[in-house]
Design a protein around this motif. Sequence first.
Motif, PDB file in Angstrom:
ATOM      1  N   PRO A   1       0.836  -1.202   0.000  1.00 43.36           N
ATOM      2  CA  PRO A   1       0.000   0.000   0.000  1.00 43.36           C
ATOM      3  C   PRO A   1       0.870   1.250   0.000  1.00 43.36           C
ATOM      4  N   PRO A   2       0.316   2.389  -0.437  1.00 42.57           N
ATOM      5  CA  PRO A   2       1.108   3.628  -0.453  1.00 42.57           C
ATOM      6  C   PRO A   2       1.513   4.049   0.951  1.00 42.57           C
ATOM      7  N   LEU A   3       2.602   4.794   1.033  1.00 38.06           N
ATOM      8  CA  LEU A   3       3.071   5.288   2.319  1.00 38.06           C
ATOM      9  C   LEU A   3       2.043   6.236   2.934  1.00 38.06           C
ATOM     10  N   ALA A   4       1.847   6.123   4.224  1.00 40.87           N
ATOM     11  CA  ALA A   4       0.823   6.918   4.904  1.00 40.87           C
ATOM     12  C   ALA A   4       1.198   8.399   4.905  1.00 40.87           C
ATOM     13  N   PRO A   5       0.241   9.296   4.637  1.00 42.20           N
ATOM     14  CA  PRO A   5       0.517  10.736   4.700  1.00 42.20           C
ATOM     15  C   PRO A   5       0.944  11.145   6.104  1.00 42.20           C
ATOM     16  N   THR A   6       1.814  12.120   6.193  1.00 37.31           N
ATOM     17  CA  THR A   6       2.262  12.637   7.487  1.00 37.31           C
ATOM     18  C   THR A   6       1.608  13.979   7.804  1.00 37.31           C
ATOM     19  N   VAL A   7       0.578  14.320   7.037  1.00 40.55           N
ATOM     20  CA  VAL A   7      -0.246  15.500   7.310  1.00 40.55           C
ATOM     21  C   VAL A   7      -1.714  15.084   7.218  1.00 40.55           C
ATOM     22  N   ASP A   8      -2.596  15.978   7.626  1.00 40.07           N
ATOM     23  CA  ASP A   8      -4.029  15.710   7.580  1.00 40.07           C
ATOM     24  C   ASP A   8      -4.514  15.817   6.134  1.00 40.07           C
ATOM     25  N   ALA A   9      -4.705  14.655   5.480  1.00 37.25           N
ATOM     26  CA  ALA A   9      -5.108  14.658   4.076  1.00 37.25           C
ATOM     27  C   ALA A   9      -6.515  15.223   3.900  1.00 37.25           C
ATOM     28  N   ALA A  10      -7.391  15.004   4.879  1.00 34.55           N
ATOM     29  CA  ALA A  10      -8.755  15.539   4.785  1.00 34.55           C
ATOM     30  C   ALA A  10      -8.732  17.069   4.776  1.00 34.55           C
ATOM     31  N   ALA A  11      -7.887  17.664   5.620  1.00 29.85           N
ATOM     32  CA  ALA A  11      -7.761  19.132   5.645  1.00 29.85           C
ATOM     33  C   ALA A  11      -7.190  19.644   4.326  1.00 29.85           C
ATOM     34  N   LEU A  12      -6.293  18.869   3.742  1.00 24.98           N
ATOM     35  CA  LEU A  12      -5.701  19.265   2.465  1.00 24.98           C
ATOM     36  C   LEU A  12      -6.737  19.201   1.340  1.00 24.98           C
TER      37      LEU A  12
ATOM     38  N   MET B   1      -0.038   8.094  -6.712  1.00 28.09           N
ATOM     39  CA  MET B   1       1.003   7.517  -7.548  1.00 28.09           C
ATOM     40  C   MET B   1       1.249   6.070  -7.114  1.00 28.09           C
ATOM     41  N   ASP B   2       2.325   5.462  -7.597  1.00 30.03           N
ATOM     42  CA  ASP B   2       2.589   4.063  -7.292  1.00 30.03           C
ATOM     43  C   ASP B   2       2.697   3.800  -5.794  1.00 30.03           C
ATOM     44  N   ARG B   3       3.480   4.604  -5.083  1.00 25.82           N
ATOM     45  CA  ARG B   3       3.740   4.339  -3.676  1.00 25.82           C
ATOM     46  C   ARG B   3       3.401   5.505  -2.766  1.00 25.82           C
ATOM     47  N   SER B   4       2.798   6.547  -3.286  1.00 29.37           N
ATOM     48  CA  SER B   4       2.536   7.702  -2.426  1.00 29.37           C
ATOM     49  C   SER B   4       1.390   8.545  -2.973  1.00 29.37           C
ATOM     50  N   HIS B   5       0.772   9.311  -2.054  1.00 27.93           N
ATOM     51  CA  HIS B   5      -0.201  10.323  -2.444  1.00 27.93           C
ATOM     52  C   HIS B   5       0.559  11.620  -2.695  1.00 27.93           C
ATOM     53  N   CYS B   6       0.225  12.280  -3.810  1.00 26.38           N
ATOM     54  CA  CYS B   6       0.935  13.514  -4.180  1.00 26.38           C
ATOM     55  C   CYS B   6      -0.042  14.678  -4.302  1.00 26.38           C
ATOM     56  N   LEU B   7       0.365  15.817  -3.776  1.00 21.73           N
ATOM     57  CA  LEU B   7      -0.393  17.050  -3.939  1.00 21.73           C
ATOM     58  C   LEU B   7       0.091  17.753  -5.194  1.00 21.73           C
ATOM     59  N   LEU B   8      -0.828  18.002  -6.119  1.00 25.74           N
ATOM     60  CA  LEU B   8      -0.519  18.829  -7.286  1.00 25.74           C
ATOM     61  C   LEU B   8      -0.843  20.268  -6.914  1.00 25.74           C
ATOM     62  N   ALA B   9       0.118  21.152  -7.108  1.00 24.42           N
ATOM     63  CA  ALA B   9      -0.062  22.516  -6.613  1.00 24.42           C
ATOM     64  C   ALA B   9       0.744  23.510  -7.427  1.00 24.42           C
ATOM     65  N   TRP B  10       0.365  24.783  -7.270  1.00 20.37           N
ATOM     66  CA  TRP B  10       1.176  25.891  -7.775  1.00 20.37           C
ATOM     67  C   TRP B  10       2.051  26.365  -6.622  1.00 20.37           C
TER      68      TRP B  10
ATOM     69  N   ASP C   1       3.740  12.050   2.224  1.00 17.44           N
ATOM     70  CA  ASP C   1       4.524  11.400   3.274  1.00 17.44           C
ATOM     71  C   ASP C   1       5.825  12.148   3.555  1.00 17.44           C
ATOM     72  N   ARG C   2       6.091  13.227   2.818  1.00 17.17           N
ATOM     73  CA  ARG C   2       7.266  14.062   3.067  1.00 17.17           C
ATOM     74  C   ARG C   2       6.884  15.448   3.583  1.00 17.17           C
ATOM     75  N   MET C   3       5.585  15.645   3.842  1.00 20.53           N
ATOM     76  CA  MET C   3       5.085  16.930   4.313  1.00 20.53           C
ATOM     77  C   MET C   3       4.835  16.877   5.816  1.00 20.53           C
ATOM     78  N   THR C   4       5.096  17.976   6.515  1.00 24.06           N
ATOM     79  CA  THR C   4       4.785  18.110   7.939  1.00 24.06           C
ATOM     80  C   THR C   4       4.324  19.536   8.207  1.00 24.06           C
ATOM     81  N   ASP C   5       3.762  19.710   9.402  1.00 20.93           N
ATOM     82  CA  ASP C   5       3.406  21.053   9.875  1.00 20.93           C
ATOM     83  C   ASP C   5       2.512  21.796   8.868  1.00 20.93           C
ATOM     84  N   LEU C   6       1.439  21.136   8.454  1.00 26.74           N
ATOM     85  CA  LEU C   6       0.506  21.731   7.488  1.00 26.74           C
ATOM     86  C   LEU C   6      -0.349  22.808   8.141  1.00 26.74           C
ATOM     87  N   GLU C   7      -0.471  23.956   7.480  1.00 28.33           N
ATOM     88  CA  GLU C   7      -1.349  25.033   7.938  1.00 28.33           C
ATOM     89  C   GLU C   7      -2.160  25.555   6.760  1.00 28.33           C
TER      90      GLU C   7
END
Length: 254
Positions: A149-160, A194-203, A216-222
Amino acid sequence: MMCHVLLSSIVGMGHHRLIMSRTERLFRLMDALRHLPPPVTAAQLGQELGVSERTLYRDIEVLRGQGAVIDGAAGYGYRLIEDSSLPPQSFAEDEIEALVLGLREVAALGDPALAKAARRAHAKLRARLPERQAHRLRHAVLTAHRFQPPLAPTVDAAALRKACWDEHTVTFAYSDKHGQDTRRDVRPLSILLMDRSHCLLAWCCLREDFRAFRLDRMTDLEVTGTSFRPCRVPLLREFQEKLRAETKLSGDAF
């Protein structure tokens, strides 16, 4: 006497088939109104269903009588307006299998909040379907399983996800593949699995360009609350076109 009973039985069976045929046609008409670009003309609907325009006009009135809100008139085209009074939706057998597979895939691969939502949606769907279709839903042939399974997000994906919908900029700490740490302010557009992770597409405001960030490489989301409405849809389309062009050049499929 026996001949009379047999004739009555045959007539009754024919009447039953006629009713079933009309019911199926009404469901197909609802489906056509949902997926064809509005306003859709009676000629288009007739071609889609294989019936005359005269039959279409009668069926439109039947649906309206059952509570469907259908805007338009003969000669101008029709538009289905969604509301709570629409008749119950039916599904073909393959559509049920597709729904089950999709929900099970989300349950297996989604972030915790989304996986839980998929399981709730599956239960609600099973409770709302007619018994024969609910039985098929319970015992669907297709299933989904991932050994990695993909690596678990390290931020609140629902908030994102909510920030994407609300079109609010976000800020977060990010560690790239080289281990370099930066602080990013971005306009969130979409989340891609993606294959092993969830990715945020952004500007990305720092790079002044489109970027993909692994959750899974993001922290301290505001969520800043700063709006970039109504730019999300055009920005996302531009990003998707850029990705398609890049993958086409590399020979990969997007």
